[in-house]
Design a protein around this motif. Structure first.
Motif, PDB file in Angstrom:
ATOM      1  N   ILE A 123     -15.503  80.102 -14.452  1.00 59.40           N
ATOM      2  CA  ILE A 123     -14.719  81.296 -14.795  1.00 59.40           C
ATOM      3  C   ILE A 123     -14.400  82.143 -13.565  1.00 59.40           C
ATOM      4  CG2 ILE A 123     -14.856  83.531 -15.983  1.00 59.40           C
ATOM      5  CD1 ILE A 123     -16.087  82.082 -18.361  1.00 59.40           C
ATOM      6  N   PRO A 124     -15.351  82.359 -12.630  1.00 57.26           N
ATOM      7  CA  PRO A 124     -15.004  83.140 -11.437  1.00 57.26           C
ATOM      8  C   PRO A 124     -13.841  82.554 -10.636  1.00 57.26           C
ATOM      9  CG  PRO A 124     -17.384  82.981 -11.643  1.00 57.26           C
ATOM     10  CD  PRO A 124     -16.806  82.066 -12.683  1.00 57.26           C
ATOM     11  N   GLU A 125     -13.652  81.226 -10.681  1.00 56.98           N
ATOM     12  CA  GLU A 125     -12.528  80.619  -9.976  1.00 56.98           C
ATOM     13  C   GLU A 125     -11.195  81.071 -10.572  1.00 56.98           C
ATOM     14  OE1 GLU A 125     -12.625  76.373  -9.140  1.00 56.98           O
ATOM     15  OE2 GLU A 125     -14.753  76.338  -9.654  1.00 56.98           O
ATOM     16  N   LEU A 126     -11.141  81.143 -11.895  1.00 58.06           N
ATOM     17  CA  LEU A 126      -9.921  81.597 -12.554  1.00 58.06           C
ATOM     18  C   LEU A 126      -9.623  83.050 -12.188  1.00 58.06           C
ATOM     19  CD1 LEU A 126     -10.899  79.087 -14.313  1.00 58.06           C
ATOM     20  CD2 LEU A 126      -9.679  80.163 -16.207  1.00 58.06           C
ATOM     21  N   VAL A 127     -10.685  83.860 -12.201  1.00 54.48           N
ATOM     22  CA  VAL A 127     -10.523  85.279 -11.868  1.00 54.48           C
ATOM     23  C   VAL A 127     -10.080  85.441 -10.423  1.00 54.48           C
ATOM     24  CG1 VAL A 127     -11.710  87.497 -11.679  1.00 54.48           C
ATOM     25  CG2 VAL A 127     -12.227  85.962 -13.605  1.00 54.48           C
ATOM     26  N   GLU A 128     -10.645  84.641  -9.536  1.00 58.05           N
ATOM     27  CA  GLU A 128     -10.330  84.753  -8.116  1.00 58.05           C
ATOM     28  C   GLU A 128      -8.862  84.444  -7.836  1.00 58.05           C
ATOM     29  OE1 GLU A 128     -12.158  83.316  -3.808  1.00 58.05           O
ATOM     30  OE2 GLU A 128     -12.597  82.160  -5.607  1.00 58.05           O
TER      31      GLU A 128
END
Length: 310
Positions: free
Chosen positions: A118-123
């Protein structure tokens, strides 16, 4: 715009999280806490401030009880309980409307999606302001009714690509992140069922909002699937047509109108040549007039769409 803080300190105050993760929960008692742990661990290490909005959709098992029991261990988790089953689309709509974060993430609690990413999508959204939605595009199909779902989903996706005029690697992935400010006008359009993910994809694409597709792996789900092949596939097709009609009705109505007018014209020429006089058969007239009526309806629908204020 905030950036991940590698020191672990909050980028935005805790009462104003940057990310809201909407997690629909329906009869997921055996694995819901494992999923919560996976999401929170990933977000804690990312440095983004966040809230996890776990919505129990009137489960008939111990899902809600286990969420409440585990709540003290997860200070960033908020629990919302529905008093009747509203469907995953209703959960995602209400969760997105109540989200306090600027970035909203949708995912599932059935262990199918790699929620540690999920952090990759947010980034991606954080670093590229031109992207308004990031979709986890699945590289495999592990759902129920696999041999039926693969060709059916391929067909629905190709119809959507044709109508939207863009390539869509994954039309109905349940893992995605988007800007709440961009999605807000379209949240009211979300249907209550699984086709809500198709709706938000087409709403963005039809209004020229950039969507980025991030390849992800897709695991076999834990627990029993809530997907009904016939009923949900039918709703997916209807929703694709509904959304294109809502934003660009000419894409749906004008092609058959032109085909009917063309067929009627050439059929009329054939009638005249065959009978050696100005004579048109009844079916020729019906075909030609039907094309004109559908074309008129297409132009009227397009006028309504373009004059509509959102």
């Amino acid at each position: 715009m905030s950036t991940p803080d590698t020191s672990g300190s909050a980028v935005i105050p805790a009462d104003n999280p940057y990310v809201t993760i909407v997690l629909p929960c329906y009869n997921e008692q055996d694995h819901v806490i494992d999923e919560v742990e996976r999401i929170c661990a990933a977000m804690d290490s990312s440095g983004y401030t966040y809230e996890l909005l776990a919505v129990d959709d009137c489960s008939t098992d111990e899902t809600l009880a286990r969420l409440r029991e585990a709540a003290p261990r997860f200070p960033h988790m908020r629990i919302k309980a529905f008093h009747r089953n509203g469907g995953s689309g209703t959960v995602r709509r209400i969760g997105s409307q109540e989200a306090r974060g600027e970035i909203v993430v949708w995912t599932d609690a059935d262990m199918t999606y790699p929620n540690e990413r999920i952090p990759e999508l947010v980034e991606i959204l954080d670093k590229d302001p031109t992207v308004d939605q990031v979709v986890g595009a699945r590289t495999t199909e592990e759902g129920s009714h696999k041999f039926l779902r693969v060709p059916a989903k391929w067909f629905i996706r190709k119809v959507a690509e044709r109508l939207a005029g863009q390539k869509i690697p994954d039309l109905n992935s349940g893992l995605r992140a988007f800007r709440k400010s961009v999605a807000k006008p379209y949240l009211r359009l979300l249907p209550p069922g699984f086709s809500c993910v198709t709706t938000i994809t087409l709403a963005f694409l039809s209004n020229q909002h950039d969507v980025y597709y991030l390849p992800i792996e897709y695991a076999k789900r834990a627990g029993k699937s809530k997907f009904g092949f016939v009923s949900d596939a039918y709703r997916y097709i209807l929703q694709v047509l509904r959304m294109i009609m809502y934003f660009n009705p000419l894409k749906v109505l004008m092609p058959p109108a032109l085909w009917l007018v063309g067929i009627g014209f050439f059929k009329g020429v054939f009638d005249v040549v065959t009978h050696r006089t100005i004579y048109l058969t009844s079916n020729t007239i019906v075909i030609f007039i039907s094309g004109l009526l559908i074309g008129s309806l297409a132009l009227l629908a397009d006028l309504i769409v373009r004059s509509r204020s959102e």
